[in-house]
Design a protein around this motif. Structure first.
Motif, PDB file in Angstrom:
ATOM      1  N   ILE A 187      31.056 -33.543  37.915  1.00 46.25           N
ATOM      2  CA  ILE A 187      30.202 -32.375  37.736  1.00 46.25           C
ATOM      3  C   ILE A 187      28.750 -32.821  37.798  1.00 46.25           C
ATOM      4  O   ILE A 187      28.382 -33.861  37.247  1.00 46.25           O
ATOM      5  CB  ILE A 187      30.512 -31.680  36.395  1.00 46.25           C
ATOM      6  N   GLN A 188      27.937 -32.041  38.456  1.00 46.23           N
ATOM      7  CA  GLN A 188      26.514 -32.350  38.570  1.00 46.23           C
ATOM      8  C   GLN A 188      25.791 -31.742  37.363  1.00 46.23           C
ATOM      9  O   GLN A 188      25.424 -30.576  37.365  1.00 46.23           O
ATOM     10  CB  GLN A 188      25.966 -31.796  39.879  1.00 46.23           C
ATOM     11  N   ASN A 245      30.349 -27.152  40.488  1.00 46.27           N
ATOM     12  CA  ASN A 245      29.289 -27.630  41.378  1.00 46.27           C
ATOM     13  C   ASN A 245      28.881 -26.563  42.388  1.00 46.27           C
ATOM     14  O   ASN A 245      27.731 -26.536  42.824  1.00 46.27           O
ATOM     15  CB  ASN A 245      29.707 -28.906  42.089  1.00 46.27           C
TER      16      ASN A 245
END
Length: 149
Positions: free
Chosen positions: A26-27, A75
């Motif tokens: 996950i960003q 994302n």
């Protein structure tokens, strides 16, 4: 061997690996950046409110936030934040500056982990306490994305 060619291949491989790694997790971003990005990109903000000592927070990190469907969905459709409720940091929300502790109290967090959903225009939509499976999290995120898209 041509060193420019070798350098070009190394750079290309490096960029490929970097983009592969980004899709592998996950960003996460900071709260303040997330609020700006959400408005600019018309995305909901997902905030994982956690503490370092919280067992169930670690379970979600290990199981829920590593699920490939969750990673892909978050994302693509969310701006995601990990917010340590006990960190000595400050954030801005609706024109007010808060410490992390004051912020989590103000939004109604009563236990950890808690999941906070904020609309692209900065409205608090939901605070949901407890650990959640990948399926539960996806269902929650899809519910709010449908409202805004």
């Amino acid at each position: 061997m041509n060193y420019k060619y070798l350098l070009g291949v190394c750079i290309a491989l490096s960029l490929l690996l970097t983009s592969y790694q980004a899709a592998d997790s996950i960003q996460w971003t900071s709260f303040d950046k997330a609020m700006e990005q959400a408005q600019a990109e018309d995305k909901i903000v997902f905030v994982d409110v956690y503490t370092d000592w919280c067992y169930w927070c670690k379970v979600m990190d290990k199981n829920t936030f590593t699920d490939t469907e969750v990673i892909e969905y978050m994302n693509k459709y969310c701006v995601s934040v990990k917010l340590n409720a006990e960190a000595e940091e400050t954030l801005n929300f609706r024109g007010e500056e808060y410490s992390n502790r004051a912020f989590v109290r103000s939004i109604g967090v009563r236990g950890y982990p808690s999941l906070l959903i904020i609309s692209p225009d900065g409205k608090q939509l939901e605070v949901k306490a407890g650990a959640h499976s990948a399926e539960e999290l996806l269902s929650l995120l899809q519910k709010y994305n449908k409202k805004y898209h």
